[in-house]
Design a protein around this motif. Structure first.
Motif, PDB file in Angstrom:
ATOM      1  N   ASN A  46     -18.607   6.030  24.351  1.00 20.47           N
ATOM      2  CA  ASN A  46     -17.682   6.613  23.871  1.00 20.47           C
ATOM      3  C   ASN A  46     -17.097   7.836  24.137  1.00 20.47           C
ATOM      4  OD1 ASN A  46     -15.557   7.250  22.009  1.00 20.47           O
ATOM      5  ND2 ASN A  46     -15.845   8.202  20.812  1.00 20.47           N
ATOM      6  N   ARG A  47     -16.139   7.829  25.118  1.00 21.20           N
ATOM      7  CA  ARG A  47     -15.333   8.904  25.746  1.00 21.20           C
ATOM      8  C   ARG A  47     -14.752   9.690  25.198  1.00 21.20           C
ATOM      9  NH1 ARG A  47     -11.686   9.134  28.946  1.00 21.20           N
ATOM     10  NH2 ARG A  47     -10.735   6.936  28.121  1.00 21.20           N
ATOM     11  N   LEU A  52     -19.651  15.284  23.233  1.00 18.39           N
ATOM     12  CA  LEU A  52     -19.626  14.385  24.795  1.00 18.39           C
ATOM     13  C   LEU A  52     -19.845  16.118  25.401  1.00 18.39           C
ATOM     14  CD1 LEU A  52     -20.305  12.742  26.456  1.00 18.39           C
ATOM     15  CD2 LEU A  52     -18.671  11.372  26.695  1.00 18.39           C
ATOM     16  N   LYS A  53     -18.202  16.273  24.868  1.00 11.90           N
ATOM     17  CA  LYS A  53     -17.911  17.437  26.822  1.00 11.90           C
ATOM     18  C   LYS A  53     -19.135  18.465  26.672  1.00 11.90           C
ATOM     19  CE  LYS A  53     -12.765  16.588  26.303  1.00 11.90           C
ATOM     20  NZ  LYS A  53     -11.970  17.059  26.278  1.00 11.90           N
ATOM     21  N   VAL A  56     -21.788  17.034  29.652  1.00  7.65           N
ATOM     22  CA  VAL A  56     -21.007  16.385  30.836  1.00  7.65           C
ATOM     23  C   VAL A  56     -19.432  16.872  30.872  1.00  7.65           C
ATOM     24  CG1 VAL A  56     -20.465  13.853  29.864  1.00  7.65           C
ATOM     25  CG2 VAL A  56     -21.628  13.758  32.390  1.00  7.65           C
ATOM     26  N   ASN A  57     -19.415  16.424  32.219  1.00  6.12           N
ATOM     27  CA  ASN A  57     -17.786  16.264  32.664  1.00  6.12           C
ATOM     28  C   ASN A  57     -17.344  14.965  32.342  1.00  6.12           C
ATOM     29  OD1 ASN A  57     -17.132  19.434  33.460  1.00  6.12           O
ATOM     30  ND2 ASN A  57     -18.215  18.696  35.451  1.00  6.12           N
ATOM     31  N   VAL A  58     -16.505  15.057  31.393  1.00  2.00           N
ATOM     32  CA  VAL A  58     -15.150  13.610  30.802  1.00  2.00           C
ATOM     33  C   VAL A  58     -14.109  13.439  31.749  1.00  2.00           C
ATOM     34  CG1 VAL A  58     -14.776  12.079  29.264  1.00  2.00           C
ATOM     35  CG2 VAL A  58     -16.712  14.033  28.494  1.00  2.00           C
ATOM     36  N   ALA A  92     -22.190   8.514  28.192  1.00  2.00           N
ATOM     37  CA  ALA A  92     -23.270   9.810  27.781  1.00  2.00           C
ATOM     38  C   ALA A  92     -24.175   9.651  28.652  1.00  2.00           C
ATOM     39  CB  ALA A  92     -23.513  10.006  26.545  1.00  2.00           C
ATOM     40  N   PRO A  93     -24.681  10.794  28.641  1.00  2.00           N
ATOM     41  CA  PRO A  93     -25.872  11.599  29.309  1.00  2.00           C
ATOM     42  C   PRO A  93     -27.694  11.424  28.432  1.00  2.00           C
ATOM     43  CG  PRO A  93     -25.232  13.309  29.109  1.00  2.00           C
ATOM     44  CD  PRO A  93     -24.033  12.412  28.439  1.00  2.00           C
TER      45      PRO A  93
END
Length: 449
Positions: A46-47, A52-53, A56-58, A92-93
């Protein structure tokens, strides 16, 4: 009991978020909720997850909520060492995964889903991660298309596999896994809404209004997975859309059915009319899964135009005699008729396009080029998809029977990206790339040969 549901990583040479949501897993969530489970979800793909931000750079959305996944390069599986491309884990990382699991805390059981068979390394790595985090005390149930399609391969993970699409078999299965009594309920799970409320944020919503397909295309597995076709009542579909659009305030609504136009007079047309009555023309609608050109009529095209459909994909696949040999779901005259109806209603090639498959067994280069030119002449767009011999389809069975596949290939070798590099009975990588370039030049109005 506390259940954790996980949508796993994808590992491949390429992956893109074309409205990918784990609908099967979300139906499992709704079913388990009815059984009294406490449900948690980690969707590694799920971007749009709010958290998530932080890790990591989405990449920003490209169009209509779709976009590139974050990724890291990972070791290429030995069987793919000969492919001159980088192998990646998409999603996702690990730090995000740790964060989510720590926040959820202890769980009693874990469910991991799956889709494409040649993405299995990502599923296996997800399961390994879960095992390392929870130890051996928490049972893991593995299901989804890959598990259903090749259960003997999925068993190599050493977890409990659920190779069925009938969720009413879950209670007895879970009793055996957990040793606890699970009260069975005869639930029509498809009438439940997919449990989107488990998300903190979404960039789009995906729905199913039908299960199955009455057509029996030689390259497709849908008719073998489901017995015929099942329809969700239009009022139930509209209720689900209303419920979740209001919750997440998205602009893009996607239908992912295999055969959404079947019996449209009583089904899809009714859905569209109800949505129009409720003012849903301010949203954007999408049909990315290859609808049947033969079933298009002026009324349905008009309704789609009024309801602001931005993506309409037609299943064309190829020109020539293979149209009939692969199942006969569409012939050239069907595509002409559909294309002209859509153009009459004001659609352009930006909204309406056809899928053209490359490397179908027995397909010639001219078959593909003719299909490309045909679409261009009729004023619709087109996109090139590479053939994959899906295990269990008529094409796969025929190829095995003719000795053109052993039937024992690692699923990674059947990846449509990988197939042209080694399979001597189809188009080579150079030919596939030539056809892709030909398609690109035709789109741009240039000659290429």
């Amino acid at each position: 009991m506390k259940a954790l549901l996980v949508n796993p990583w994808i590992e491949d040479f390429a992956a893109y978020d074309f409205w990918l949501k784990p609908l099967g897993l979300l139906y499992v969530a709704s079913y388990l909720d009815k059984l009294g489970f406490e449900i948690y979800l980690v969707d590694l793909m799920n971007r749009h997850d709010i958290d998530l931000k932080r890790f990591v750079n989405v990449p920003r959305d490209k169009f209509y909520g779709t976009g590139k996944f974050p990724f890291v390069e990972v070791k290429k599986p030995d069987v793919l060492k000969f492919i001159p491309r980088k192998y990646k884990r998409y999603g996702a990382p690990k730090e995000f995964f740790y964060y989510k699991l720590k926040d959820i805390g202890k769980v009693d059981i874990i469910f991991v889903t799956s889709t494409l068979t040649y993405w299995y390394p990502g599923y296996w790595d997800t399961i390994s991660f879960l095992k390392s985090y929870y130890g051996n005390n928490v049972p893991i149930v593995f299901g989804g298309f890959y598990v259903r399609n090749i259960p003997s391969h999925a068993r190599k993970t050493g977890v409990h596999i659920f190779p069925s699409n009938d969720l009413n078999r879950l209670p007895k299965f879970l009793e055996q896994v957990t040793g606890k009594e699970i009260k069975s309920k005869n639930i029509d799970w498809f009438m439940l809404p997919p449990m989107y409320e488990l998300y903190n944020n979404l960039g789009y919503l995906v729905f199913l209004t039908t299960l199955g397909c009455p057509y029996k295309c030689s390259y497709c597995i849908a008719h073998r997975i489901w017995d015929g076709i099942k329809f969700k009542p239009p009022e139930v579909v509209v209720f689900e859309i209303e419920k979740y659009v209001e919750t997440f305030n998205v602009k893009d609504i996607v239908f992912f059915d295999d055969a959404i136009l079947v019996n449209s007079k009583k089904h899809f047309k009714v859905i569209l009319k109800k949505l129009l009555e409720k003012g849903y023309s301010k949203y954007r609608f999408h049909l990315p899964n290859g609808i049947h050109a033969r079933l298009i009529d002026e009324e349905i095209a008009e309704l789609m135009k009024e309801l602001n459909f931005k993506t309409i994909k037609l299943g064309y696949e190829t020109s020539g005699e293979l149209q009939l040999k692969t199942g006969g779901k569409v012939v050239d005259k069907d595509l002409v008729r559909a294309a002209r109806i859509f153009r009459k209603k004001g659609f352009t090639e930006r909204e309406v396009s056809a899928y053209i498959m490359v490397n179908i067994p027995g397909q010639s280069v001219e078959d593909v080029k003719n299909a490309i030119n045909f679409c261009k002449t009729e004023g619709i767009g087109f996109s090139i998809n590479e053939f994959t011999p899906i295990i269990g389809t008529d094409d796969w069975i025929n190829l095995v029977n003719k000795g053109k596949l052993t039937g024992l290939e690692d699923p990674l070798l059947l990846n449509n990206t990988v197939l042209p590099f080694w399979w001597k009975f189809g188009m080579s990588e150079n030919v596939v790339q030539y056809l892709k370039m030909y398609a690109r030049k035709v789109k741009e109005g240039e000659n290429y040969d």
